[in-house]
Design a protein around this motif. Structure first.
Motif, PDB file in Angstrom:
ATOM      1  N   ALA A  38       0.614  -1.247   0.262  1.00  0.00           N
ATOM      2  CA  ALA A  38      -0.083   0.167   0.327  1.00  0.00           C
ATOM      3  C   ALA A  38       0.729   1.831   0.110  1.00  0.00           C
ATOM      4  O   ALA A  38       0.598   2.522  -0.745  1.00  0.00           O
ATOM      5  CB  ALA A  38      -1.027   0.184   1.085  1.00  0.00           C
ATOM      6  N   ASN A  39       1.910   1.521   0.847  1.00  0.00           N
ATOM      7  CA  ASN A  39       2.895   2.613   0.624  1.00  0.00           C
ATOM      8  C   ASN A  39       3.449   2.688  -0.170  1.00  0.00           C
ATOM      9  O   ASN A  39       3.739   3.908  -0.664  1.00  0.00           O
ATOM     10  CB  ASN A  39       4.082   2.159   1.971  1.00  0.00           C
ATOM     11  N   GLY A  44      -2.809   5.919  -0.076  1.00  0.00           N
ATOM     12  CA  GLY A  44      -3.076   6.892   0.642  1.00  0.00           C
ATOM     13  C   GLY A  44      -3.308   5.598   1.547  1.00  0.00           C
ATOM     14  O   GLY A  44      -2.743   5.061   2.230  1.00  0.00           O
ATOM     15  N   GLU A  45      -4.081   6.342   3.587  1.00  0.00           N
ATOM     16  CA  GLU A  45      -4.622   5.430   4.380  1.00  0.00           C
ATOM     17  C   GLU A  45      -4.802   3.974   3.875  1.00  0.00           C
ATOM     18  O   GLU A  45      -6.298   4.610   3.413  1.00  0.00           O
ATOM     19  CB  GLU A  45      -5.291   6.381   5.332  1.00  0.00           C
ATOM     20  N   ALA A  59      -8.050  -0.417   1.306  1.00  0.00           N
ATOM     21  CA  ALA A  59      -7.194   0.858   0.670  1.00  0.00           C
ATOM     22  C   ALA A  59      -8.503   1.045   0.403  1.00  0.00           C
ATOM     23  O   ALA A  59      -9.154   1.764  -0.900  1.00  0.00           O
ATOM     24  CB  ALA A  59      -6.732   0.970  -0.553  1.00  0.00           C
ATOM     25  N   LYS A  60      -8.938   3.392   0.078  1.00  0.00           N
ATOM     26  CA  LYS A  60      -9.531   3.892  -0.871  1.00  0.00           C
ATOM     27  C   LYS A  60      -9.712   3.404  -2.424  1.00  0.00           C
ATOM     28  O   LYS A  60      -8.659   3.629  -2.985  1.00  0.00           O
ATOM     29  CB  LYS A  60      -9.617   4.863  -0.487  1.00  0.00           C
ATOM     30  N   GLY A  61     -10.410   3.314  -2.798  1.00  0.00           N
ATOM     31  CA  GLY A  61     -10.273   2.383  -4.562  1.00  0.00           C
ATOM     32  C   GLY A  61     -10.418   1.290  -4.437  1.00  0.00           C
ATOM     33  O   GLY A  61      -9.903   0.565  -5.533  1.00  0.00           O
ATOM     34  N   GLY A  62     -10.387   0.472  -3.379  1.00  0.00           N
ATOM     35  CA  GLY A  62      -9.649  -0.959  -4.083  1.00  0.00           C
ATOM     36  C   GLY A  62     -10.493  -2.266  -2.404  1.00  0.00           C
ATOM     37  O   GLY A  62     -11.708  -1.802  -3.342  1.00  0.00           O
TER      38      GLY A  62
END
Length: 141
Positions: A38-39, A44-45, A59-62
């Motif tokens: 993710a990083n 993002g967060e 993840a947002k969008g995941g």
């Protein structure tokens, strides 16, 4: 930015602490892989929580990724993906010679074997980016 170890939610930390000593290190490696991918791709967060009693990452969008170990299959741990996505079907198409699957939701990882880190990391990346890839053949691979 993914949450750091110091910010691990208490209930998730308790879940990891409850794994048997032979299992916990592999589960922590999987957690670190989910966070590091993710990083690396800049999602993002990352929301880290317990869903159905299992560590879950979104993840947002995941698409959510869950992980767990089950006492009824003591030599295996699992990464779970939403069964109504194309994720596991795509992983099977790409990595059937390297990875093991169960149904349309689980990636099975044998505790006694080396983790196929490159392939698992790619699966995690596709899940983290799923919403932007879901309409592409083989998720753009």
């Amino acid at each position: 930015m993914p949450k750091s170890d110091s910010l691990i939610p208490k209930d998730v930390e308790a879940k990891f602490d409850a794994y048997p000593p032979a299992v916990k290190p592999r589960m922590l490696v999987l957690r670190e892989l989910v966070l590091s991918v993710a990083n690396r791709i800049g999602v993002g967060e990352l929301d880290e929580s317990l869903k159905w009693g299992e560590p879950s990452y979104l993840a947002k969008g995941g698409s959510a990724i869950r992980m767990d170990w089950k006492s009824k299959t003591p030599d295996e741990c699992f990464l779970f993906f939403h069964c109504q996505t194309k994720l596991v079907d795509t992983f099977r198409e790409l990595y059937s010679e390297v990875l093991e699957f169960r149904g349309n939701r689980a990636l099975v990882l044998q505790l006694g074997k080396l983790l196929p880190e490159r392939e698992v990391a790619h699966c995690i990346e596709l899940a983290h980016r799923y919403q932007s890839l879901k309409n592409l053949p083989l998720l753009g691979c």
